[in-house]
Design an enzyme around this catalytic site. Sequence first.
Site, PDB file in Angstrom:
ATOM      1  N   HIS A 118      -6.731  11.665   1.404  1.00 39.23           N
ATOM      2  CA  HIS A 118      -6.764  12.093  -0.003  1.00 39.23           C
ATOM      3  C   HIS A 118      -7.547  13.394  -0.184  1.00 39.23           C
ATOM      4  CE1 HIS A 118      -5.854   7.654  -1.138  1.00 39.23           C
ATOM      5  NE2 HIS A 118      -4.764   8.341  -0.846  1.00 39.23           N
ATOM      6  N   HIS A 121       5.551   7.106   0.462  1.00 39.68           N
ATOM      7  CA  HIS A 121       5.042   5.723   0.517  1.00 39.68           C
ATOM      8  C   HIS A 121       3.905   5.652  -0.506  1.00 39.68           C
ATOM      9  CE1 HIS A 121       7.057   6.243   4.374  1.00 39.68           C
ATOM     10  NE2 HIS A 121       7.137   4.927   4.472  1.00 39.68           N
ATOM     11  N   ASP A 178       3.004   8.560   4.347  1.00 39.29           N
ATOM     12  CA  ASP A 178       1.836   7.690   4.559  1.00 39.29           C
ATOM     13  C   ASP A 178       2.290   6.235   4.699  1.00 39.29           C
ATOM     14  OD1 ASP A 178      -0.702   6.588   4.568  1.00 39.29           O
ATOM     15  OD2 ASP A 178      -0.937   6.696   2.383  1.00 39.29           O
ATOM     16  N   ASP A 201      13.941   2.925  -0.370  1.00 39.59           N
ATOM     17  CA  ASP A 201      13.413   3.103   0.971  1.00 39.59           C
ATOM     18  C   ASP A 201      13.175   4.604   1.201  1.00 39.59           C
ATOM     19  OD1 ASP A 201      13.352   1.937   3.987  1.00 39.59           O
ATOM     20  OD2 ASP A 201      14.220   3.937   3.934  1.00 39.59           O
ATOM     21  N   SER A 209      -2.849   8.116  -3.654  1.00 36.04           N
ATOM     22  CA  SER A 209      -2.222   9.451  -3.563  1.00 36.04           C
ATOM     23  C   SER A 209      -1.442   9.829  -4.830  1.00 36.04           C
ATOM     24  CB  SER A 209      -1.356   9.557  -2.308  1.00 36.04           C
ATOM     25  OG  SER A 209      -0.460   8.474  -2.199  1.00 36.04           O
ATOM     26  N   GLU A 213       8.771   3.975  -3.353  1.00 34.19           N
ATOM     27  CA  GLU A 213       8.036   2.748  -3.039  1.00 34.19           C
ATOM     28  C   GLU A 213       9.041   1.592  -3.040  1.00 34.19           C
ATOM     29  OE1 GLU A 213       4.677   1.904  -2.073  1.00 34.19           O
ATOM     30  OE2 GLU A 213       5.748   0.015  -1.930  1.00 34.19           O
TER      31      GLU A 213
HETATM   32  N1  SAM Z   1       0.125   6.614  -0.100  1.00 34.57           N
HETATM   33  C1  SAM Z   1      -0.661   5.557  -0.749  1.00 34.57           C
HETATM   34  C2  SAM Z   1      -2.013   6.118  -1.093  1.00 34.57           C
HETATM   35  O1  SAM Z   1      -2.510   6.981  -0.356  1.00 34.57           O
HETATM   36  O2  SAM Z   1      -2.573   5.731  -2.104  1.00 34.57           O
HETATM   37  C3  SAM Z   1      -0.790   4.344   0.130  1.00 34.57           C
HETATM   38  C4  SAM Z   1       0.484   3.877   0.724  1.00 34.57           C
HETATM   39  S1  SAM Z   1       0.380   2.438   1.701  1.00 34.57           S
HETATM   40  C5  SAM Z   1      -0.433   2.982   3.146  1.00 34.57           C
HETATM   41  C6  SAM Z   1       2.041   2.288   2.239  1.00 34.57           C
HETATM   42  C7  SAM Z   1       3.012   1.889   1.154  1.00 34.57           C
HETATM   43  O3  SAM Z   1       4.339   2.093   1.649  1.00 34.57           O
HETATM   44  C8  SAM Z   1       2.951   0.414   0.760  1.00 34.57           C
HETATM   45  O4  SAM Z   1       2.727   0.320  -0.630  1.00 34.57           O
HETATM   46  C9  SAM Z   1       4.327  -0.153   1.127  1.00 34.57           C
HETATM   47  O5  SAM Z   1       4.811  -1.090   0.170  1.00 34.57           O
HETATM   48  C10 SAM Z   1       5.180   1.088   1.123  1.00 34.57           C
HETATM   49  N2  SAM Z   1       6.345   1.068   2.024  1.00 34.57           N
HETATM   50  C11 SAM Z   1       6.437   0.508   3.263  1.00 34.57           C
HETATM   51  N3  SAM Z   1       7.642   0.792   3.799  1.00 34.57           N
HETATM   52  C12 SAM Z   1       8.325   1.549   2.900  1.00 34.57           C
HETATM   53  C13 SAM Z   1       9.602   2.183   2.912  1.00 34.57           C
HETATM   54  N4  SAM Z   1      10.429   2.072   3.953  1.00 34.57           N
HETATM   55  N5  SAM Z   1       9.953   2.901   1.826  1.00 34.57           N
HETATM   56  C14 SAM Z   1       9.116   3.022   0.755  1.00 34.57           C
HETATM   57  N6  SAM Z   1       7.885   2.446   0.691  1.00 34.57           N
HETATM   58  C15 SAM Z   1       7.498   1.725   1.761  1.00 34.57           C
END
Ligand code: SAM
Length: 280
Positions: free
Chosen positions: A19, A42, A165, A144, A101, A119
């Site tokens: 961040h 993500h 991420d 996705d 983020s 997401e």
């Molecule tokens: N980027 C966020 C932050 O910094 O605040 C944290 C993200 S967290 C590490 C990963 C997120 O990706 C989770 O909320 C999960 O549900 C989502 N996720 C996992 N696989 C995914 C995909 N194929 N497409 C979209 N989102 C996905």
Amino acid sequence: MLSYQHEYHCGNHADVLKHSILALTLRALQRKDKPLRVIDTHAGSGIYDLDSPEARRNAEFRSGISRILSAAAPPPEIEPYLAAVRASNPEAGTLRSYPGSPQIAHHLLRPEDHLELLELHPRALARLRRSFGRDARVHIHDRDSYEGLPGLVPPPERRGLVLIDPSYEVRRESAAVIAAVTAGHGRWPGGSWLIWYPLLRDPQTARLPAKLAATGIRKIFHTRLQTEADGYLGLRGSGLLVINPPYGLDTALANLLPWLWEQLANDARGGWIAEWLVGE
Ligand code: SAM
């Protein structure tokens, strides 16, 4: 089915790394007076309640953002991030809410900028809609990320950044990230790409920098913050790769990383990296 929930980890050392660099990169891109777009592949939940049972379970934020907030003489490179954290905690001296983020990017967004959030988790999506759904600059995709990203790059502004991420829940995630970045960079070679990876016992994700370097993509800056010694059972650190860092970001990160490490290291056998992985 997705089981990862960032609520349990929000504000930890990995969040501080990604961040603070996200905020610095965005600020640097905004030095030019032209609109840009942030694509967060993500997104997570956007804003985290640090009083929630999930956040309090391991209270990872205490050895992350809490230490940064109480550090003496913070360097200027941490300021854009700290400003976003403070904005989420308007009562002076408190830390009850942590900006993920989407919220960091949203805090820095100018009227002409846009934010794309991808997401899949239904609860995270509901929270994103609640926080940002009324802002016409923010576009929330129940999609996705690897399917949705090709349709979003290059953005119409041809300026901005992509943050990748993932939770690395599945073993093939590193390969998916490399494939997405290679294809995405081919479509938008001028964008800035921020790719986070964890340092875990399984050495798979630590190979991500070498795999990215092997793609032939140029101008990759590598940061890594390892707070625990090798062999540690949990998350011993993480890295953030920046393709096409804006002008001056390399110098800023070379100042920021040793300071972050001084605040966040739990074991002197860890360490930090802030160097070019691949040059021009
Ligand atoms: N980027 C966020 C932050 O910094 O605040 C944290 C993200 S967290 C590490 C990963 C997120 O990706 C989770 O909320 C999960 O549900 C989502 N996720 C996992 N696989 C995914 C995909 N194929 N497409 C979209 N989102 C996905």
